[in-house]
Design an enzyme around this catalytic site. Sequence first.
Site, PDB file in Angstrom:
ATOM      1  N   ASN A  92      -8.766   1.267   9.764  1.00 44.25           N
ATOM      2  CA  ASN A  92      -8.001   0.956  10.958  1.00 44.25           C
ATOM      3  C   ASN A  92      -8.592   1.665  12.181  1.00 44.25           C
ATOM      4  OD1 ASN A  92      -5.510  -0.208  12.261  1.00 44.25           O
ATOM      5  ND2 ASN A  92      -5.220   1.947  12.746  1.00 44.25           N
ATOM      6  N   THR A  93      -8.578   2.993  12.173  1.00 46.46           N
ATOM      7  CA  THR A  93      -8.992   3.749  13.351  1.00 46.46           C
ATOM      8  C   THR A  93     -10.426   3.448  13.768  1.00 46.46           C
ATOM      9  OG1 THR A  93      -7.503   5.529  12.680  1.00 46.46           O
ATOM     10  CG2 THR A  93      -9.151   6.075  14.333  1.00 46.46           C
ATOM     11  N   GLY A 134      -8.587   8.808   9.818  1.00 42.83           N
ATOM     12  CA  GLY A 134      -8.957   8.828  11.233  1.00 42.83           C
ATOM     13  C   GLY A 134     -10.097   9.754  11.592  1.00 42.83           C
ATOM     14  N   ALA A 193      -9.627   5.104   4.319  1.00 43.41           N
ATOM     15  CA  ALA A 193      -9.564   6.262   5.220  1.00 43.41           C
ATOM     16  C   ALA A 193     -10.910   6.968   5.341  1.00 43.41           C
ATOM     17  CB  ALA A 193      -8.507   7.268   4.782  1.00 43.41           C
ATOM     18  N   GLY A 194     -11.264   7.278   6.592  1.00 39.92           N
ATOM     19  CA  GLY A 194     -12.437   8.096   6.875  1.00 39.92           C
ATOM     20  C   GLY A 194     -13.669   7.345   7.310  1.00 39.92           C
ATOM     21  N   LYS A 237       0.863  -1.171   0.000  1.00 42.11           N
ATOM     22  CA  LYS A 237       0.000   0.000   0.000  1.00 42.11           C
ATOM     23  C   LYS A 237       0.905   1.227   0.000  1.00 42.11           C
ATOM     24  CE  LYS A 237      -3.054   2.844   2.735  1.00 42.11           C
ATOM     25  NZ  LYS A 237      -3.665   3.113   4.045  1.00 42.11           N
TER      26      LYS A 237
END
Length: 257
Positions: free
Chosen positions: A208-209, A160, A186-187, A99
């Site tokens: 992830n977050t 995040g 993301a997001g 990635k």
Amino acid sequence: MVDLFELAGKRFRSRLIVGTGKYRDFAETKRAVEASGAEIVTVAVRRVNITEAGKENLLDYLDPARYTILPNTAGCYTADDAIRTARLAREAGIGTLVKLEVIGDQQTLFPDVPATIEAAKVLVREGFAVLPYINDDPIAAKKLEELGCAAVMPLAAPIGSGLGIRNPYNIRIILEHARVPVIVDAGVGTASDAAVAMELGCHAVLMNTAIAGAKDPVLMAEAMRLGVEAGRKAYLAGRIPRKLYATASSPIEGLLA
């Protein structure tokens, strides 16, 4: 019929890709990954140990025979740094799937697209299967696909932030023109965000977050798995068209006066 996700020549049952940062410890990471059902797990090479055998190693908890380890270049701010980090992962025996993340701004963590393209050119030429993290920009997505990237990874919102998909229309344009997998990255904040991404027709979602930062990461990982599965099935089923006025649920022809 089994609905498989194909990426860089390999097939996967799960369309959820999960990260490994921000957990309390590697044991919690393992539990969350297992609950997510993910088969691809991304690891920040510069932040999480997967290369030094003498120290506590994430790969002691996540068996590479069971999971496809996707090293990422998180924390890189130049093309050279990203290229060097990808090479380090390959030399450690992790593989050539990577990635590619080149950050352009420390506050927003938006990608530096020209630097990403520069790094992608080098890595593709060296035989890497490159998954570039980019803005929701159809032009950048097309350029990276033409360079030979194995997928494109437009953001839903800043890393995040948990804001969900802010511009579904750009994602739809990218999907319309792409001939490689489109993976929202993301997001994402909650399971409904993941479902929306899949309902748009995205091939997978990376997060992830949203999992690691939840009050109960393991339970959220399970919720995300179900959200991705539901969104994918809804996309394949084909939703009804939106209408301004009501339509009766039951037939009205033949009703007695």
